[in-house]
Write a protein that holds these residues in place. Structure first.
Motif, PDB file in Angstrom:
ATOM      1  N   LEU A 132       2.497   6.395   5.873  1.00 32.72           N
ATOM      2  CA  LEU A 132       1.477   6.700   4.568  1.00 32.72           C
ATOM      3  C   LEU A 132       0.449   7.466   4.797  1.00 32.72           C
ATOM      4  N   ARG A 133       0.818   8.838   3.829  1.00 33.29           N
ATOM      5  CA  ARG A 133      -0.401   9.714   3.744  1.00 33.29           C
ATOM      6  C   ARG A 133      -0.507  10.110   2.238  1.00 33.29           C
ATOM      7  N   PRO A 134      -1.446  10.919   2.056  1.00 32.84           N
ATOM      8  CA  PRO A 134      -2.080  10.260   0.278  1.00 32.84           C
ATOM      9  C   PRO A 134      -1.286  11.495  -0.244  1.00 32.84           C
ATOM     10  N   PRO A 135      -0.004  12.270  -0.453  1.00 31.20           N
ATOM     11  CA  PRO A 135       0.895  13.097  -1.023  1.00 31.20           C
ATOM     12  C   PRO A 135       1.619  12.475  -1.316  1.00 31.20           C
ATOM     13  N   HIS A 136       1.411  11.199  -0.777  1.00 32.61           N
ATOM     14  CA  HIS A 136       2.617   9.895  -1.853  1.00 32.61           C
ATOM     15  C   HIS A 136       2.330   8.667  -2.217  1.00 32.61           C
ATOM     16  N   TYR A 137       1.126   8.750  -1.607  1.00 34.82           N
ATOM     17  CA  TYR A 137       0.031   8.244  -2.944  1.00 34.82           C
ATOM     18  C   TYR A 137       0.581   7.535  -4.420  1.00 34.82           C
ATOM     19  N   PRO A 138       0.941   8.682  -5.112  1.00 32.58           N
ATOM     20  CA  PRO A 138       1.514   8.263  -6.381  1.00 32.58           C
ATOM     21  C   PRO A 138       2.914   7.574  -6.638  1.00 32.58           C
ATOM     22  N   HIS A 139       3.491   7.663  -5.315  1.00 35.63           N
ATOM     23  CA  HIS A 139       4.898   6.979  -5.144  1.00 35.63           C
ATOM     24  C   HIS A 139       4.494   5.163  -4.899  1.00 35.63           C
ATOM     25  N   VAL A 140       3.875   4.871  -4.565  1.00 36.61           N
ATOM     26  CA  VAL A 140       2.930   4.059  -4.066  1.00 36.61           C
ATOM     27  C   VAL A 140       3.120   2.903  -5.456  1.00 36.61           C
ATOM     28  N   LEU A 141       2.097   4.049  -5.712  1.00 36.26           N
ATOM     29  CA  LEU A 141       1.429   3.532  -7.505  1.00 36.26           C
ATOM     30  C   LEU A 141       2.420   2.740  -8.331  1.00 36.26           C
ATOM     31  N   ASP A 142       3.413   3.766  -7.895  1.00 38.31           N
ATOM     32  CA  ASP A 142       4.864   3.884  -9.722  1.00 38.31           C
ATOM     33  C   ASP A 142       5.706   2.171  -8.740  1.00 38.31           C
ATOM     34  N   GLY A 143       5.785   2.588  -7.653  1.00 38.48           N
ATOM     35  CA  GLY A 143       6.984   1.818  -7.398  1.00 38.48           C
ATOM     36  C   GLY A 143       7.877   2.497  -5.924  1.00 38.48           C
ATOM     37  N   THR A 144       8.168   3.172  -7.096  1.00 38.88           N
ATOM     38  CA  THR A 144       9.582   4.072  -6.093  1.00 38.88           C
ATOM     39  C   THR A 144       9.265   4.188  -4.844  1.00 38.88           C
ATOM     40  N   ALA A 145       7.948   4.089  -3.921  1.00 38.81           N
ATOM     41  CA  ALA A 145       7.921   3.988  -2.899  1.00 38.81           C
ATOM     42  C   ALA A 145       8.702   3.206  -1.688  1.00 38.81           C
ATOM     43  N   ARG A 146      10.156   3.289  -1.440  1.00 43.09           N
ATOM     44  CA  ARG A 146      10.765   2.571  -1.137  1.00 43.09           C
ATOM     45  C   ARG A 146      11.576   2.446   0.391  1.00 43.09           C
ATOM     46  N   VAL A 147      11.156   1.683   1.052  1.00 44.53           N
ATOM     47  CA  VAL A 147      11.172   1.551   2.371  1.00 44.53           C
ATOM     48  C   VAL A 147      11.167   0.761   3.491  1.00 44.53           C
ATOM     49  N   ASP A 148      11.560   0.366   4.994  1.00 45.63           N
ATOM     50  CA  ASP A 148      11.398  -0.581   5.167  1.00 45.63           C
ATOM     51  C   ASP A 148       9.626  -1.067   5.586  1.00 45.63           C
ATOM     52  N   TRP A 149       9.486  -0.367   5.793  1.00 42.60           N
ATOM     53  CA  TRP A 149       8.203  -0.203   6.116  1.00 42.60           C
ATOM     54  C   TRP A 149       7.153   0.873   6.442  1.00 42.60           C
ATOM     55  N   PHE A 150       5.087   0.253   6.146  1.00 35.99           N
ATOM     56  CA  PHE A 150       4.806   1.894   5.831  1.00 35.99           C
ATOM     57  C   PHE A 150       3.641   1.496   7.396  1.00 35.99           C
ATOM     58  N   GLU A 151       3.793   2.609   8.234  1.00 33.99           N
ATOM     59  CA  GLU A 151       1.970   2.469   9.127  1.00 33.99           C
ATOM     60  C   GLU A 151       1.138   3.431   8.504  1.00 33.99           C
ATOM     61  N   ILE A 152      -0.025   2.707   8.201  1.00 39.54           N
ATOM     62  CA  ILE A 152      -1.315   3.586   7.768  1.00 39.54           C
ATOM     63  C   ILE A 152      -2.123   3.855   9.283  1.00 39.54           C
ATOM     64  N   ILE A 153      -3.358   5.335   9.321  1.00 44.34           N
ATOM     65  CA  ILE A 153      -4.150   4.837  10.063  1.00 44.34           C
ATOM     66  C   ILE A 153      -5.344   4.414   9.589  1.00 44.34           C
ATOM     67  N   SER A 154      -5.792   3.501  10.166  1.00 48.32           N
ATOM     68  CA  SER A 154      -6.881   1.984   9.984  1.00 48.32           C
ATOM     69  C   SER A 154      -7.477   2.845   9.301  1.00 48.32           C
ATOM     70  N   GLU A 155      -8.325   3.777  10.738  1.00 48.53           N
ATOM     71  CA  GLU A 155      -9.600   4.304  10.069  1.00 48.53           C
ATOM     72  C   GLU A 155      -9.855   4.782   8.573  1.00 48.53           C
ATOM     73  N   ASN A 156      -8.915   5.348   8.207  1.00 44.72           N
ATOM     74  CA  ASN A 156      -8.850   5.357   6.640  1.00 44.72           C
ATOM     75  C   ASN A 156      -8.724   4.801   5.184  1.00 44.72           C
ATOM     76  N   PHE A 157      -8.863   3.354   5.651  1.00 44.56           N
ATOM     77  CA  PHE A 157      -8.406   2.245   4.959  1.00 44.56           C
ATOM     78  C   PHE A 157      -9.732   1.763   5.509  1.00 44.56           C
ATOM     79  N   MET A 158     -10.646   1.531   6.438  1.00 46.45           N
ATOM     80  CA  MET A 158     -12.432   0.954   6.186  1.00 46.45           C
ATOM     81  C   MET A 158     -13.223   1.336   5.938  1.00 46.45           C
ATOM     82  N   ILE A 159     -13.027   0.938   4.589  1.00 48.41           N
ATOM     83  CA  ILE A 159     -13.924   0.979   3.357  1.00 48.41           C
ATOM     84  C   ILE A 159     -14.311   0.203   2.662  1.00 48.41           C
ATOM     85  N   ARG A 160     -14.799  -0.310   1.545  1.00 49.92           N
ATOM     86  CA  ARG A 160     -15.327  -1.247   0.701  1.00 49.92           C
ATOM     87  C   ARG A 160     -15.109  -0.809  -0.111  1.00 49.92           C
TER      88      ARG A 160
END
Length: 281
Positions: free
Chosen positions: A13-41
């Motif tokens: 999961l990378r930022p250019p595809h965030y809109p597909h997640v937010l509108d629910g069209t990102a249909r896939v078996d699973w996502f992998e995220i880079i941990s460091e990009n989400f170590m925020i408050r």
């Protein structure tokens, strides 16, 4: 690995595809995220993460543990990672068999290790420390490399297998990295696959690379090359079905194109397994 679920075929999961997640069209078996990009408050990435978790399982993949590094493990980093794990409850957590810093300075790269008994003991001890701290087994990924160490005494695949066995961790097998390093250093991809313990592999990465003429570069900015697809099929023949992820970190294609590569991986796995079952029927 026996203790991990088979998630199917996913994408990073990378930022250019965030809109597909937010509108629910990102249909896939699973996502992998880079941990460091989400170590925020807070902020948009965490909003995307929460929505992604409602769509499909989310796995954490780190780039900063520096498991082979000389500096002490970063306690603040481990605390933030533990907080993220508690938030996401991922099926598993992974990082790299490498080092990335010295003297408190981080190189922002995945640097290869010398494959020696001394380095093996060092890495095994640090993996155990991390697993004890997080109360989870890790998957450790093989990295692409462009240099070797004249002091190395152990083939890379034997080193990786020994880390997994002695630290009681899993392996994230990056098939593209095997191919890139094999071409760069002249070893056999078959020997590598044959040397990996089947019961330790919990995930596979597939990605693209560039040919620089004198060597290959693991760029994650190209479609997966035909020889890497062939090597993936060889891996599935030996390992059986393994959760597989498509990585793209630059020149990121449209969502549909990325998912199409994941579907190619699904088709390749199905083809290999169908032939294997037919031979044993």
């Amino acid at each position: 690995m026996p203790f991990l679920p088979h998630l199917g075929h996913g994408v990073g999961l990378r930022p250019p595809h965030y809109p597909h997640v937010l509108d629910g069209t990102a249909r896939v078996d699973w996502f992998e995220i880079i941990s460091e990009n989400f170590m925020i408050r807070g902020g948009r990435p965490l909003a995307v993460l929460e929505k992604a978790r409602r769509l499909a399982p989310v796995v954490l993949h780190g780039v900063s543990l520096s498991l082979g590094g000389p500096d002490p493990l970063n306690e603040r980093y481990l605390e933030e990672l533990a907080t993220l794990i508690a938030r996401v409850d991922p099926p598993w957590v992974s990082d790299h068999l490498c080092w990335g810093g010295f003297g408190g300075h981080y190189a922002h790269d995945l640097l290869p290790l010398p494959f020696t008994e001394e380095a093996l003991a060092h890495v095994v001890g640090r993996v155990r420390q991390v697993q004890d701290r997080l109360r989870r087994r890790l998957l450790i990924e093989n990295v692409s490399s462009y240099v070797t160490f004249r002091h190395s005494t152990i083939p890379e695949w034997e080193f990786l297998a020994a880390v997994a066995t002695q630290a009681d961790c899993g392996i994230l097998l990056d098939v593209n990295n095997i191919y890139v390093s094999a071409r760069n250093h002249g070893f056999s991809t078959r020997a590598y696959l044959d040397g990996v313990p089947v019961d330790r592999v919990g995930q596979i990465h597939l990605a693209g690379h560039e040919d620089a003429g004198t060597h290959l570069v693991d760029t994650h900015d190209q479609p997966i090359a035909a020889p890497v697809w062939d090597l993936y099929r060889d891996a599935i023949r030996r390992l059986g079905p393994v959760s597989t992820l498509i990585e793209r970190d630059d020149r990121i294609p449209p969502w549909a194109e990325l998912v199409a590569e994941a579907e190619c991986a699904r088709a390749a796995e199905a083809e290999v397994l169908t032939h294997a079952y037919a031979r044993t029927a």
